[in-house]
Design an enzyme around this catalytic site. Structure first.
Site, mmCIF file in Angstrom:
data_model
loop_
_atom_site.group_PDB
_atom_site.id
_atom_site.type_symbol
_atom_site.label_atom_id
_atom_site.label_comp_id
_atom_site.label_asym_id
_atom_site.label_seq_id
_atom_site.Cartn_x
_atom_site.Cartn_y
_atom_site.Cartn_z
ATOM 1 N N ASP A 1 0.807 -1.213 0.000
ATOM 2 C CA ASP A 1 0.000 0.000 0.000
ATOM 3 C C ASP A 1 0.845 1.269 0.000
ATOM 4 O O ASP A 1 0.591 2.195 -0.779
ATOM 5 C CB ASP A 1 -0.949 0.001 1.195
ATOM 6 C CG ASP A 1 -1.834 -1.229 1.229
ATOM 7 O OD1 ASP A 1 -2.129 -1.776 0.151
ATOM 8 O OD2 ASP A 1 -2.223 -1.653 2.335
ATOM 9 N N GLU B 1 -9.115 -2.528 3.638
ATOM 10 C CA GLU B 1 -8.838 -2.159 5.022
ATOM 11 C C GLU B 1 -10.044 -1.497 5.669
ATOM 12 O O GLU B 1 -10.354 -1.747 6.834
ATOM 13 C CB GLU B 1 -7.638 -1.222 5.094
ATOM 14 C CG GLU B 1 -6.300 -1.898 4.949
ATOM 15 C CD GLU B 1 -5.140 -0.974 5.238
ATOM 16 O OE1 GLU B 1 -4.000 -1.474 5.334
ATOM 17 O OE2 GLU B 1 -5.353 0.247 5.367
#
Length: 272
Positions: free
Chosen positions: A53, A164
């Site tokens: 990420d 997430e």
């Protein structure tokens, strides 16, 4: 697809499929438009861990920074290494930095600050669990990023994305705190596809995702901690059918983490 799955997909702005080039351009333009609207912004700040990420967002942030400077703006991207002592996947973090090539690369070791906080709490009678100490590491990292952003006239970027956000797999007021969240709407699979498009080395997007916050469980994988695979999470977010066991786990994680997606509750906005 039931109503809950549809609601989550819409709430988190997930597309069933993406074009990596178009998605990259959309994120770059988002960052550029923000700077053009708020001309006092002089920097982007992001912690770079070596994971998928931060590598993805770091590269896109630098591309946006380069374009802004070419267009006459004066802005820098600060890629910040934030190890706790010696980082276990140090080689990946170094490779990520080399791939991103940030305007400014800096390293702040958070170990002394984290350990001092843990000791101060222990001295006051609060012996923290390894898990709570891990959250403290995430919050210390964000504190450092905000300090750098304040010092350089910038904003902190956050790596939160749909996978997430759905599961709440981030630390509240830690890596979940940021000024801008450019990866909103992407799932893990889509982020991986964009990194491939951007030419990242395979090991930077194929590595097993880990927050690596707990000393007792070094490099514990996200999937082991979550109790469900990203493959099933991504399928869920793309509107596909997932096994009942995975669906139930995803639903539980979503409801348990609702407080992370909400603003602080007050007397007037408590959830029903």
């Amino acid at each position: 697809m039931d109503k809950l799955q549809q609601h989550i997909i819409e709430e988190l702005h997930v597309k069933p499929e993406i074009d990596p080039a178009a998605e990259t351009r959309e994120i770059i333009n988002f960052l550029k438009d923000y700077v053009k609207k708020y001309s006092f912004i002089k920097s982007f700040v992001l912690g770079i861990s070596g994971g998928q990420d931060s590598t993805l967002l770091g590269k896109i942030a630098q591309l946006a920074t380069d374009e802004l400077n070419e267009e006459g703006h004066s802005i820098k991207f600060y890629g910040v290494r934030l190890p706790y002592g010696e980082q276990r996947d140090e080689d990946d973090a170094r490779d990520a930095m080399e791939f991103i090539s940030p305007s400014v690369e800096t390293t702040v070791n958070i170990k002394e600050a984290v350990d001092a906080g843990v000791k101060a709490l222990a001295d006051s009678g609060y012996e923290l669990s390894d898990f709570v100490e891990g959250n403290g590491k995430a919050r210390e990292r964000m504190k450092v990023q905000y300090a750098i952003a304040a010092h350089t006239g910038g904003v902190v970027l956050g790596t939160d994305h749909a996978a997430e956000a759905l599961t709440g797999f981030y630390t509240k007021h830690g890596d979940g705190a940021a000024d801008l969240a450019p990866l909103t709407g992407l799932n893990k699979r889509q982020g991986r596809d964009i990194l491939k498009y951007l030419g990242a080395a395979a090991h930077l997007y194929e590595k097993i995702p880990t927050a690596d916050l707990e000393d007792d469980k070094p490099l514990l994988s996200d999937e082991e901690a979550l109790g469900v695979t990203y493959h099933h999470i991504d399928d869920f977010l793309e509107g596909k059918t997932v096994p009942d066991e995975a669906y139930d786990r995803i639903k539980t994680l979503y409801y348990q983490s609702q407080h992370k997606r909400d603003l602080p509750y007050n007397r007037y906005n408590l959830p029903v």
